[in-house]
Design a protein around this motif. Structure first.
Motif, PDB file in Angstrom:
ATOM      1  N   PRO A 180       0.770  -1.266   0.023  1.00 29.80           N
ATOM      2  CA  PRO A 180      -0.021   0.006   0.096  1.00 29.80           C
ATOM      3  C   PRO A 180       0.754   1.232  -0.027  1.00 29.80           C
ATOM      4  O   PRO A 180       1.863   1.333   0.664  1.00 29.80           O
ATOM      5  CB  PRO A 180      -0.639  -0.218   1.259  1.00 29.80           C
ATOM      6  CG  PRO A 180      -0.955  -1.453   1.609  1.00 29.80           C
ATOM      7  CD  PRO A 180       0.446  -2.100   1.071  1.00 29.80           C
ATOM      8  N   LEU A 181       0.449   2.185  -0.806  1.00 30.14           N
ATOM      9  CA  LEU A 181       1.116   3.629  -0.906  1.00 30.14           C
ATOM     10  C   LEU A 181       0.166   4.560  -0.431  1.00 30.14           C
ATOM     11  O   LEU A 181      -1.018   4.507  -0.441  1.00 30.14           O
ATOM     12  CB  LEU A 181       1.457   3.726  -2.264  1.00 30.14           C
ATOM     13  CG  LEU A 181       2.615   3.044  -2.807  1.00 30.14           C
ATOM     14  CD1 LEU A 181       2.783   3.314  -4.474  1.00 30.14           C
ATOM     15  CD2 LEU A 181       3.925   3.174  -2.072  1.00 30.14           C
ATOM     16  N   PRO A 182       0.442   5.841  -0.070  1.00 29.29           N
ATOM     17  CA  PRO A 182      -0.186   7.061   0.223  1.00 29.29           C
ATOM     18  C   PRO A 182      -0.984   7.191  -1.122  1.00 29.29           C
ATOM     19  O   PRO A 182      -0.442   6.889  -2.271  1.00 29.29           O
ATOM     20  CB  PRO A 182       0.779   8.080   0.645  1.00 29.29           C
ATOM     21  CG  PRO A 182       1.994   7.338   1.025  1.00 29.29           C
ATOM     22  CD  PRO A 182       2.121   6.014   0.244  1.00 29.29           C
ATOM     23  N   SER A 183      -2.279   7.640  -0.749  1.00 29.41           N
ATOM     24  CA  SER A 183      -3.055   7.701  -1.906  1.00 29.41           C
ATOM     25  C   SER A 183      -2.488   8.875  -2.964  1.00 29.41           C
ATOM     26  O   SER A 183      -2.740   8.729  -4.506  1.00 29.41           O
ATOM     27  CB  SER A 183      -4.589   8.495  -1.607  1.00 29.41           C
ATOM     28  OG  SER A 183      -4.304   9.581  -0.738  1.00 29.41           O
ATOM     29  N   ASP A 184      -1.776   9.818  -2.933  1.00 31.78           N
ATOM     30  CA  ASP A 184      -1.246  10.914  -3.490  1.00 31.78           C
ATOM     31  C   ASP A 184       0.102  10.134  -4.495  1.00 31.78           C
ATOM     32  O   ASP A 184       0.490  10.929  -5.363  1.00 31.78           O
ATOM     33  CB  ASP A 184      -0.802  12.008  -2.982  1.00 31.78           C
ATOM     34  CG  ASP A 184       0.355  11.795  -1.852  1.00 31.78           C
ATOM     35  OD1 ASP A 184       0.324  10.645  -1.587  1.00 31.78           O
ATOM     36  OD2 ASP A 184       0.921  12.730  -1.627  1.00 31.78           O
ATOM     37  N   GLY A 237       1.358   7.843 -19.294  1.00 31.98           N
ATOM     38  CA  GLY A 237       1.830   6.931 -18.099  1.00 31.98           C
ATOM     39  C   GLY A 237       2.164   7.965 -17.037  1.00 31.98           C
ATOM     40  O   GLY A 237       1.849   8.994 -16.766  1.00 31.98           O
ATOM     41  N   ASP A 238       2.912   7.523 -15.970  1.00 31.80           N
ATOM     42  CA  ASP A 238       3.319   8.008 -14.703  1.00 31.80           C
ATOM     43  C   ASP A 238       4.077   9.466 -15.104  1.00 31.80           C
ATOM     44  O   ASP A 238       5.068   9.331 -16.001  1.00 31.80           O
ATOM     45  CB  ASP A 238       4.115   7.421 -13.859  1.00 31.80           C
ATOM     46  CG  ASP A 238       3.321   6.067 -13.265  1.00 31.80           C
ATOM     47  OD1 ASP A 238       2.047   6.138 -13.289  1.00 31.80           O
ATOM     48  OD2 ASP A 238       3.839   5.045 -13.030  1.00 31.80           O
ATOM     49  N   SER A 239       3.851  10.407 -14.638  1.00 34.03           N
ATOM     50  CA  SER A 239       4.465  11.832 -14.964  1.00 34.03           C
ATOM     51  C   SER A 239       6.017  11.939 -14.140  1.00 34.03           C
ATOM     52  O   SER A 239       6.154  11.119 -13.137  1.00 34.03           O
ATOM     53  CB  SER A 239       3.690  12.999 -14.306  1.00 34.03           C
ATOM     54  OG  SER A 239       3.345  12.868 -12.955  1.00 34.03           O
ATOM     55  N   ALA A 240       6.552  12.484 -14.487  1.00 33.22           N
ATOM     56  CA  ALA A 240       8.328  13.049 -13.885  1.00 33.22           C
ATOM     57  C   ALA A 240       7.866  13.187 -12.225  1.00 33.22           C
ATOM     58  O   ALA A 240       8.607  12.846 -11.581  1.00 33.22           O
ATOM     59  CB  ALA A 240       8.761  14.068 -14.667  1.00 33.22           C
ATOM     60  N   ALA A 241       6.898  14.152 -12.213  1.00 31.49           N
ATOM     61  CA  ALA A 241       6.498  14.672 -10.855  1.00 31.49           C
ATOM     62  C   ALA A 241       6.182  13.352  -9.939  1.00 31.49           C
ATOM     63  O   ALA A 241       6.272  13.315  -8.849  1.00 31.49           O
ATOM     64  CB  ALA A 241       5.223  15.641 -10.733  1.00 31.49           C
ATOM     65  N   ARG A 270       7.389   9.487  -5.574  1.00 27.84           N
ATOM     66  CA  ARG A 270       7.704   8.050  -4.924  1.00 27.84           C
ATOM     67  C   ARG A 270       9.126   7.911  -4.493  1.00 27.84           C
ATOM     68  O   ARG A 270       9.308   7.483  -3.453  1.00 27.84           O
ATOM     69  CB  ARG A 270       7.328   7.125  -6.139  1.00 27.84           C
ATOM     70  CG  ARG A 270       5.839   7.047  -6.403  1.00 27.84           C
ATOM     71  CD  ARG A 270       5.498   6.111  -7.603  1.00 27.84           C
ATOM     72  NE  ARG A 270       4.270   5.889  -7.779  1.00 27.84           N
ATOM     73  CZ  ARG A 270       3.824   5.085  -8.912  1.00 27.84           C
ATOM     74  NH1 ARG A 270       4.666   4.781  -9.681  1.00 27.84           N
ATOM     75  NH2 ARG A 270       2.387   5.003  -9.055  1.00 27.84           N
ATOM     76  N   THR A 271      10.054   8.643  -5.358  1.00 26.65           N
ATOM     77  CA  THR A 271      11.509   8.563  -4.862  1.00 26.65           C
ATOM     78  C   THR A 271      11.567   8.964  -3.433  1.00 26.65           C
ATOM     79  O   THR A 271      12.444   8.675  -2.399  1.00 26.65           O
ATOM     80  CB  THR A 271      12.216   9.056  -5.917  1.00 26.65           C
ATOM     81  OG1 THR A 271      11.981   8.548  -7.334  1.00 26.65           O
ATOM     82  CG2 THR A 271      13.673   8.823  -5.543  1.00 26.65           C
ATOM     83  N   THR A 272      11.146  10.348  -3.403  1.00 26.95           N
ATOM     84  CA  THR A 272      11.216  11.070  -1.813  1.00 26.95           C
ATOM     85  C   THR A 272      10.565  10.369  -0.828  1.00 26.95           C
ATOM     86  O   THR A 272      11.004  10.307   0.281  1.00 26.95           O
ATOM     87  CB  THR A 272      10.623  12.520  -2.181  1.00 26.95           C
ATOM     88  OG1 THR A 272      11.063  13.270  -3.328  1.00 26.95           O
ATOM     89  CG2 THR A 272      10.500  13.090  -0.776  1.00 26.95           C
ATOM     90  N   ALA A 273       9.465   9.746  -1.093  1.00 31.96           N
ATOM     91  CA  ALA A 273       8.776   9.205   0.132  1.00 31.96           C
ATOM     92  C   ALA A 273       9.401   7.706   0.489  1.00 31.96           C
ATOM     93  O   ALA A 273       9.331   7.393   1.393  1.00 31.96           O
ATOM     94  CB  ALA A 273       7.440   8.532  -0.548  1.00 31.96           C
ATOM     95  N   SER A 274      10.331   7.231  -0.493  1.00 33.56           N
ATOM     96  CA  SER A 274      11.004   6.036  -0.323  1.00 33.56           C
ATOM     97  C   SER A 274      12.349   6.349   0.162  1.00 33.56           C
ATOM     98  O   SER A 274      12.799   5.541   1.317  1.00 33.56           O
ATOM     99  CB  SER A 274      11.033   4.812  -1.568  1.00 33.56           C
ATOM    100  OG  SER A 274      11.703   5.645  -2.504  1.00 33.56           O
ATOM    101  N   ARG A 275      12.773   7.221  -0.068  1.00 28.79           N
ATOM    102  CA  ARG A 275      14.323   7.494   0.054  1.00 28.79           C
ATOM    103  C   ARG A 275      14.529   8.469   1.350  1.00 28.79           C
ATOM    104  O   ARG A 275      15.569   8.322   1.910  1.00 28.79           O
ATOM    105  CB  ARG A 275      15.176   7.856  -1.066  1.00 28.79           C
ATOM    106  CG  ARG A 275      15.081   6.752  -2.078  1.00 28.79           C
ATOM    107  CD  ARG A 275      16.064   7.119  -3.314  1.00 28.79           C
ATOM    108  NE  ARG A 275      15.681   5.974  -4.387  1.00 28.79           N
ATOM    109  CZ  ARG A 275      16.533   6.054  -5.691  1.00 28.79           C
ATOM    110  NH1 ARG A 275      17.261   7.054  -5.788  1.00 28.79           N
ATOM    111  NH2 ARG A 275      16.328   5.199  -6.404  1.00 28.79           N
TER     112      ARG A 275
END
Length: 523
Positions: free
Chosen positions: A234-238, A294-298, A303-308
């Protein structure tokens, strides 16, 4: 005195009372909409007489109820941005049943050889087509009620987190409506009942070929009614990145387009029908275009910020001795995490019993919602990782993580841990459970309570040898207060990497396992 009647008067009287000629169209003097709705209600009731609908509608109710009332402990902590997607798979078989049964209903007159009789009826063919399409609406409404109940049941639970999407919840009812209208259109295009099974089989194989033949099938897969995208934690909704609103718009437009095509094929040439069909086509194209990128660069950056570097998007709050950092939607679970930390620390000795920990919620570094990536352990001292799932064995996995940090100092130190400290960790994690042996099996990868196995944590896990498992089980058979006293008394030696398993068993007052020459080897 007799009255004479002229031949012309007789002809006028005959003409006035005569029925219209068969080749002249009969125009209804009443309300056409009322007639269409009456036929739609009749056909909706008739659909219940078809075995597939009669079977799959109760099965849909029963399966949904079973999921709600017979769920496991993890169901007490639903994540609403996953629950809304979970409502889309249930209506699938009902939708397929309606596709076949509506198609068969429309072809009923052809099978019975009564098509010619409709020519003398007041209702035009295109209105009958519209009535068949409207007969699916009650089933779409029932699906919407089931979906709303299913989501509300989860949202009202005290442990619920996250935010649902109305657009995601609308997919199930729209799919039922869409497939019913598709059955009507197929009957007008190909007046043979064999068309539906051929379409279903063809669609299945086409989906398989598309999935196997492309590396980036984002726009292709979103052309289907449902896109579940499961596999990732599960991920945050945003951070989901699902074009749910565009997809719902696409389904609405597509349903209207198929209905307009079916009405036009049935002879509906009114300007309003053509205009609505053109509008539905525009809506379908707009929805398809909106959902195609597809998924945007933003999104990838977020996602990278949330994980790292999750500390940039989290808030922290102290509870007791420790600090708990969570994503905004999970802030309500801090008290549950704190309860586990305090319980584990109550069994620890030395300074670990009063250690100030930082519990930080983390997510894996993923590229899409189907990648099942693991969370990497960190070297930060006294930091414990907690995931986005809770309930079930997630609490036990977190307890093992807390115990690992109390014993080893940081999460990364346990990756290749190969000594008797594993025994101390598992005692701290499970020692206060009402049935610690059962909990041991629940937290291990293979559900075993004997032999070697991997004890699960929110990160990489903890390897247990056969000898370590034997000692841990022996501890669980002893009175808790006695083992706790020994652990606290010999804490320094039990948390040393130089202490052998034999020595640890001696300190804890249990029989040492047979020596193998290598405590980390699988015996």
């Amino acid at each position: 005195m007799s009255t004479s009647t002229t031949p012309s008067a007789l002809r006028d009287a005959d003409t006035e009372g005569a029925a219209p000629a068969m080749d002249e169209p009969v125009r209804p003097d009443g309300r056409p909409a009322a007639a269409v709705l009456a036929l739609a209600r009749f056909e909706a009731r008739e659909l219940l007489h078809h075995i597939p609908v009669f079977v799959f509608l109760p099965l849909y109710f029963g399966f949904t109820g079973w999921q709600l009332f017979a769920g496991d402990a993890a169901g007490d902590y639903p994540i609403l941005q996953d629950v809304d997607r979970g409502t889309q798979s249930g209506p699938l078989f009902l939708a397929i049943a309606l596709l076949a049964c509506v198609n068969r209903t429309v072809l009923r007159s052809r099978r019975n050889g009564t098509d010619g009789h409709f020519d003398v009826l007041v209702m035009e063919p295109w209105r009958r087509t519209l009535a068949h399409a409207l007969s699916v609406v009650p089933y779409a409404v029932v699906t919407a009620l089931v979906v709303a109940f299913e989501f509300s049941w989860a949202a009202l639970k005290p442990g619920a987190v996250g935010h649902g999407s109305v657009a995601e919840l609308a997919v199930g009812p729209l799919m039922v409506l869409l497939t019913g209208i598709l059955g009507v259109l197929l009957a007008r295009l190909i007046p043979y009942s064999l068309a539906v099974p051929l379409l279903v089989v063809g669609a299945f194989f086409f989906a398989v070929l598309v999935a196997a033949g492309t590396n980036d099938g984002h726009w292709q897969k979103w052309l289907w009614p449902t896109v579940s995208e499961t596999g990732a934690p599960p991920l945050p909704s945003d951070l989901l990145g699902r074009p749910a609103a565009w997809h719902a718009l696409y389904l609405v437009g597509l349903a209207g387009l198929l209905l307009g095509a079916a009405v036009l094929l049935s002879g509906g040439r009114a300007r309003r029908v053509k205009a609505l069909t053109a509008l539905a086509l525009a809506v379908t194209v707009a929805g398809a275009a909106g959902q195609s990128p597809g998924d945007s660069a933003a999104l990838a950056k977020a996602r990278t910020t949330a994980s790292r570097t999750p500390e940039k998007v989290q808030s922290c709050a102290p509870l007791g001795r420790s600090t708990y950092c969570a994503f905004p939607e999970w802030s309500g679970q801090r008290a549950d995490w704190a309860e586990v930390v305090e319980r584990v620390q109550s069994l620890a000795g030395g300074a670990a019993g009063g250690e100030r920990l930082t519990v930080r919620q983390r997510v894996a570094d993923i590229s899409d919602l189907t990648s099942d990536a693991a969370i990497d352990p960190v070297r930060t001292p006294r930091q414990v990782t907690v995931g986005t799932e809770w309930g079930g064995n997630q609490r036990l996995k977190f307890a093992v993580a807390v115990a690992s940090v109390l014993v080893a100092g940081n999460e990364n130190a346990t990756v290749e841990m190969c000594d008797a400290r594993v025994v101390t960790i598992m005692w701290l994690a499970l020692g206060t459970e009402s049935d610690p042996v059962y909990a041991l099996g629940d937290v291990r990868l293979d559900d075993s309570v004997e032999g070697s196995a991997l004890a699960l944590t929110p990160t990489d896990g903890l390897s247990m040898t056969r000898g370590q498992t034997t000692v841990v089980r022996e501890l669980f058979e002893r009175p808790r207060y006695g083992v706790t006293a020994r652990v606290k008394t010999h804490w320094t030696e039990l948390t040393s990497s130089k202490t052998s398993l034999t020595r640890a068993a001696e300190l804890l007052g249990v029989a040492a396992p047979k020596a193998t020459g290598d405590e980390c080897a699988d015996e």
